[in-house]
Design a protein around this motif. Structure first.
Motif, PDB file in Angstrom:
ATOM      1  N   ASN A   1     -16.238  61.909 -50.582  1.00 26.41           N
ATOM      2  CA  ASN A   1     -17.142  60.906 -51.151  1.00 26.41           C
ATOM      3  C   ASN A   1     -18.210  61.544 -52.029  1.00 26.41           C
ATOM      4  O   ASN A   1     -18.530  61.019 -53.098  1.00 26.41           O
ATOM      5  CB  ASN A   1     -17.802  60.110 -50.023  1.00 26.41           C
ATOM      6  CG  ASN A   1     -18.709  59.010 -50.553  1.00 26.41           C
ATOM      7  OD1 ASN A   1     -18.308  58.221 -51.402  1.00 26.41           O
ATOM      8  ND2 ASN A   1     -19.932  58.955 -50.064  1.00 26.41           N
ATOM      9  N   GLU A   2     -18.757  62.675 -51.578  1.00 25.97           N
ATOM     10  CA  GLU A   2     -19.785  63.373 -52.376  1.00 25.97           C
ATOM     11  C   GLU A   2     -19.237  63.777 -53.744  1.00 25.97           C
ATOM     12  O   GLU A   2     -19.938  63.734 -54.748  1.00 25.97           O
ATOM     13  CB  GLU A   2     -20.268  64.620 -51.624  1.00 25.97           C
ATOM     14  CG  GLU A   2     -21.073  64.329 -50.370  1.00 25.97           C
ATOM     15  CD  GLU A   2     -22.577  64.262 -50.630  1.00 25.97           C
ATOM     16  OE1 GLU A   2     -22.980  64.414 -51.794  1.00 25.97           O
ATOM     17  OE2 GLU A   2     -23.320  64.049 -49.665  1.00 25.97           O
ATOM     18  N   LEU A   3     -17.958  64.184 -53.770  1.00 24.90           N
ATOM     19  CA  LEU A   3     -17.344  64.646 -55.017  1.00 24.90           C
ATOM     20  C   LEU A   3     -16.699  63.512 -55.804  1.00 24.90           C
ATOM     21  O   LEU A   3     -16.259  63.709 -56.935  1.00 24.90           O
ATOM     22  CB  LEU A   3     -16.274  65.698 -54.704  1.00 24.90           C
ATOM     23  CG  LEU A   3     -16.787  67.023 -54.144  1.00 24.90           C
ATOM     24  CD1 LEU A   3     -15.634  67.840 -53.581  1.00 24.90           C
ATOM     25  CD2 LEU A   3     -17.511  67.816 -55.226  1.00 24.90           C
ATOM     26  N   ASN A   4     -16.622  62.324 -55.161  1.00 25.47           N
ATOM     27  CA  ASN A   4     -15.981  61.164 -55.780  1.00 25.47           C
ATOM     28  C   ASN A   4     -14.523  61.466 -56.146  1.00 25.47           C
ATOM     29  O   ASN A   4     -14.063  61.198 -57.259  1.00 25.47           O
ATOM     30  CB  ASN A   4     -16.759  60.717 -57.024  1.00 25.47           C
ATOM     31  CG  ASN A   4     -16.341  59.331 -57.488  1.00 25.47           C
ATOM     32  OD1 ASN A   4     -15.878  58.509 -56.693  1.00 25.47           O
ATOM     33  ND2 ASN A   4     -16.463  59.082 -58.777  1.00 25.47           N
ATOM     34  N   VAL A   5     -13.792  62.058 -55.195  1.00 26.23           N
ATOM     35  CA  VAL A   5     -12.372  62.351 -55.399  1.00 26.23           C
ATOM     36  C   VAL A   5     -11.555  61.617 -54.334  1.00 26.23           C
ATOM     37  O   VAL A   5     -12.070  61.307 -53.260  1.00 26.23           O
ATOM     38  CB  VAL A   5     -12.085  63.875 -55.324  1.00 26.23           C
ATOM     39  CG1 VAL A   5     -12.867  64.619 -56.384  1.00 26.23           C
ATOM     40  CG2 VAL A   5     -12.384  64.444 -53.929  1.00 26.23           C
ATOM     41  N   PRO A   6     -10.272  61.315 -54.609  1.00 22.83           N
ATOM     42  CA  PRO A   6      -9.434  60.622 -53.620  1.00 22.83           C
ATOM     43  C   PRO A   6      -9.237  61.464 -52.358  1.00 22.83           C
ATOM     44  O   PRO A   6      -9.086  62.680 -52.432  1.00 22.83           O
ATOM     45  CB  PRO A   6      -8.100  60.432 -54.347  1.00 22.83           C
ATOM     46  CG  PRO A   6      -8.395  60.609 -55.794  1.00 22.83           C
ATOM     47  CD  PRO A   6      -9.546  61.564 -55.862  1.00 22.83           C
ATOM     48  N   LEU A   7      -9.247  60.785 -51.212  1.00 17.30           N
ATOM     49  CA  LEU A   7      -8.974  61.441 -49.934  1.00 17.30           C
ATOM     50  C   LEU A   7      -7.748  60.777 -49.305  1.00 17.30           C
ATOM     51  O   LEU A   7      -7.731  59.571 -49.072  1.00 17.30           O
ATOM     52  CB  LEU A   7     -10.170  61.303 -48.989  1.00 17.30           C
ATOM     53  CG  LEU A   7      -9.939  61.751 -47.537  1.00 17.30           C
ATOM     54  CD1 LEU A   7      -9.720  63.263 -47.462  1.00 17.30           C
ATOM     55  CD2 LEU A   7     -11.109  61.351 -46.644  1.00 17.30           C
ATOM     56  N   TYR A   8      -6.710  61.585 -49.050  1.00 15.73           N
ATOM     57  CA  TYR A   8      -5.491  61.087 -48.411  1.00 15.73           C
ATOM     58  C   TYR A   8      -5.496  61.572 -46.965  1.00 15.73           C
ATOM     59  O   TYR A   8      -5.293  62.754 -46.695  1.00 15.73           O
ATOM     60  CB  TYR A   8      -4.256  61.580 -49.155  1.00 15.73           C
ATOM     61  CG  TYR A   8      -4.220  61.101 -50.588  1.00 15.73           C
ATOM     62  CD1 TYR A   8      -3.759  59.826 -50.891  1.00 15.73           C
ATOM     63  CD2 TYR A   8      -4.683  61.913 -51.628  1.00 15.73           C
ATOM     64  CE1 TYR A   8      -3.753  59.362 -52.201  1.00 15.73           C
ATOM     65  CE2 TYR A   8      -4.680  61.449 -52.937  1.00 15.73           C
ATOM     66  CZ  TYR A   8      -4.210  60.179 -53.223  1.00 15.73           C
ATOM     67  OH  TYR A   8      -4.213  59.719 -54.510  1.00 15.73           O
TER      68      TYR A   8
ATOM     69  N   LEU B   1     -13.232  71.940 -56.509  1.00 15.12           N
ATOM     70  CA  LEU B   1     -12.808  70.608 -56.925  1.00 15.12           C
ATOM     71  C   LEU B   1     -13.601  70.103 -58.132  1.00 15.12           C
ATOM     72  O   LEU B   1     -13.132  69.229 -58.865  1.00 15.12           O
ATOM     73  CB  LEU B   1     -12.940  69.628 -55.757  1.00 15.12           C
ATOM     74  CG  LEU B   1     -11.944  69.855 -54.605  1.00 15.12           C
ATOM     75  CD1 LEU B   1     -12.223  68.893 -53.451  1.00 15.12           C
ATOM     76  CD2 LEU B   1     -10.502  69.689 -55.072  1.00 15.12           C
ATOM     77  N   GLU B   2     -14.780  70.652 -58.342  1.00 14.96           N
ATOM     78  CA  GLU B   2     -15.564  70.287 -59.527  1.00 14.96           C
ATOM     79  C   GLU B   2     -14.976  70.907 -60.788  1.00 14.96           C
ATOM     80  O   GLU B   2     -15.009  70.303 -61.860  1.00 14.96           O
ATOM     81  CB  GLU B   2     -17.025  70.720 -59.348  1.00 14.96           C
ATOM     82  CG  GLU B   2     -17.805  69.838 -58.371  1.00 14.96           C
ATOM     83  CD  GLU B   2     -19.162  70.423 -58.009  1.00 14.96           C
ATOM     84  OE1 GLU B   2     -19.433  71.590 -58.398  1.00 14.96           O
ATOM     85  OE2 GLU B   2     -19.941  69.742 -57.329  1.00 14.96           O
ATOM     86  N   ASN B   3     -14.425  72.127 -60.650  1.00  9.92           N
ATOM     87  CA  ASN B   3     -13.842  72.836 -61.800  1.00  9.92           C
ATOM     88  C   ASN B   3     -12.582  73.603 -61.384  1.00  9.92           C
ATOM     89  O   ASN B   3     -12.579  74.834 -61.314  1.00  9.92           O
ATOM     90  CB  ASN B   3     -14.861  73.819 -62.403  1.00  9.92           C
ATOM     91  CG  ASN B   3     -16.071  73.126 -62.980  1.00  9.92           C
ATOM     92  OD1 ASN B   3     -15.983  72.449 -64.000  1.00  9.92           O
ATOM     93  ND2 ASN B   3     -17.209  73.278 -62.317  1.00  9.92           N
ATOM     94  N   PRO B   4     -11.481  72.903 -61.098  1.00 13.70           N
ATOM     95  CA  PRO B   4     -10.267  73.562 -60.607  1.00 13.70           C
ATOM     96  C   PRO B   4      -9.703  74.596 -61.572  1.00 13.70           C
ATOM     97  O   PRO B   4      -9.175  75.629 -61.152  1.00 13.70           O
ATOM     98  CB  PRO B   4      -9.279  72.403 -60.416  1.00 13.70           C
ATOM     99  CG  PRO B   4     -10.117  71.174 -60.356  1.00 13.70           C
ATOM    100  CD  PRO B   4     -11.307  71.449 -61.185  1.00 13.70           C
TER     101      PRO B   4
END
Length: 374
Positions: free
Chosen positions: A180-187, A147-150
């Motif tokens: 939360n650690e990656l600061n990405v949306p969670l659905y 997720l950091e570098n897709p």
């Protein structure tokens, strides 16, 4: 003016003939459409967006001119009044191959009503908040790196992951902390909520869910209690709507649409009961185990810090008493139960007897639930 009259007449003739052909067909319960614009490009006009001020009024307007029309998934409907020949694609029909009637619900799918139903959740949890589950947390590194570098992974991306284990061991908590650690949306979706009133509702939610996740990627989709829709056929009779939901989920998980930067995590307590078609789509499975003695001490210490009353019993004693309990059960069935019993007794401290009474009640309920299946 004459040409307009002819066009109107031809539309009326079309509707009449169409109605005659469709008399034997069932009335559609729900039709979901999306504006696609004109067949031709007109300058100075945005042909792919349509702003609706009143959804109910639009539904009445649409029903009035399309009454009796055949509708199939993937077919098109054309406006012949305000925007002649403006096209709408039929995304979902329930049931398929039916006609628009008096009781048909016509819904225009827009960016606004997609995002209204599907929203990312926010949380302050971190990986440190998840006590134990070291193997699962370690295996999450590959998801985090992706997720950091897709763009670096291509076809080797970890797209579908299964979390499994006893209830209350931190599956949802780990997914929240990961996002939360990656600061990405969670659905986060409960599989039970996908089973709607009409066939096709759940399948549409699945497609909308992945569409939204794609638009906000990198992102995480978490489907909790997936066994509600994905149990092996020998464990349940598959209803039509559940079957459609499973097929929609399989389509998305297979990657027919390129979901770059989207990871799907599903959770279950019974992996062996999942249908093979679903389980085989998961590239990896993360097991969640019961907490050890040392982990229970840490959990209990963290919980006690926020309790409104003083606890007279040592954390080691409580860790011994809670052997075989998950983190959630320790909080809900042991600590909270003891707190309530102290309140009943008008005590300002939680004593050993309150924990013992709570534990006995927990064991009694567990024994009774086991006996139901003997």
């Amino acid at each position: 003016m004459k040409s307009d009259n002819k066009k109107h007449e031809s539309q009326v003739i079309y509707n009449k003939s169409n109605t005659n052909k469709s008399e034997s067909k069932r009335e559609a319960k729900k039709v979901i459409i999306q504006s696609v614009g004109y067949p031709f490009n007109f300058p100075l006009m945005d042909v792919h967006s349509l702003e609706i001020s009143d959804e109910k009024l639009f539904e009445h307007y649409s029903k009035e001119q399309w009454m009796g029309c055949d509708v199939n998934k993937g077919s098109y409907l054309f406006d012949q009044k305000i925007l002649p020949d403006y096209g709408f694609k039929v995304l979902e029909v329930s049931p398929d191959n039916s006609i628009i009637g008096e009781n048909t619900s016509i819904i225009l799918k827009t960016e606004e009503n997609i995002s209204k139903d599907i929203k990312a959740i926010s949380t302050n949890l971190t990986l440190e908040d998840v006590i134990g589950q070291e193997k699962a947390k370690s295996k999450c590194k590959i998801v985090m790196k992706y997720l950091e570098n897709p763009e670096n992974f291509g076809e080797w991306a970890p797209k579908n992951i299964l979390f499994y284990g006893v209830p209350g061991t931190g599956k949802t908590m780990l997914a929240k902390s990961l996002a939360n650690e990656l600061n990405v949306p969670l659905y986060l979706v409960k599989a039970t909520s996908l089973i709607g009133d009409h066939v096709g509702d759940g399948a549409r939610q699945i497609h909308d869910l992945f569409e939204m996740a794609n638009k906000t990627s990198p992102s995480v989709i978490f489907i909790d209690e997936i066994d509600a829709i994905a149990l092996h056929r020998k464990f349940q009779s598959i209803r039509g709507d559940v079957s459609e939901i499973v097929n929609a989920l399989l389509t998305e998980m297979d990657g027919i649409s390129n979901h770059e930067g989207v990871v799907t995590i599903a959770a279950t307590n019974n992996p062996e009961q999942l249908d093979y078609a679903i389980r085989s789509r998961f590239e990896d499975e993360f097991e969640f185990v019961m907490p050890s003695f040392e982990e229970r001490i840490i959990m209990i210490e963290n919980f006690i810090e926020t309790m409104p009353f003083e606890v007279e019993v040592s954390t080691k004693k409580l860790a011994q008493m809670s052997k075989g309990m998950s983190g959630r059960d320790i909080k809900e069935k042991l600590l909270k139960s003891a707190l309530h019993r102290a309140l009943y007794d008008d005590k300002e401290k939680i004593e050993l007897k309150h924990f013992e009474e709570g534990l006995n009640s927990y064991k009694s309920k567990n024994d009774n639930s086991k006996n139901m299946f003997v």
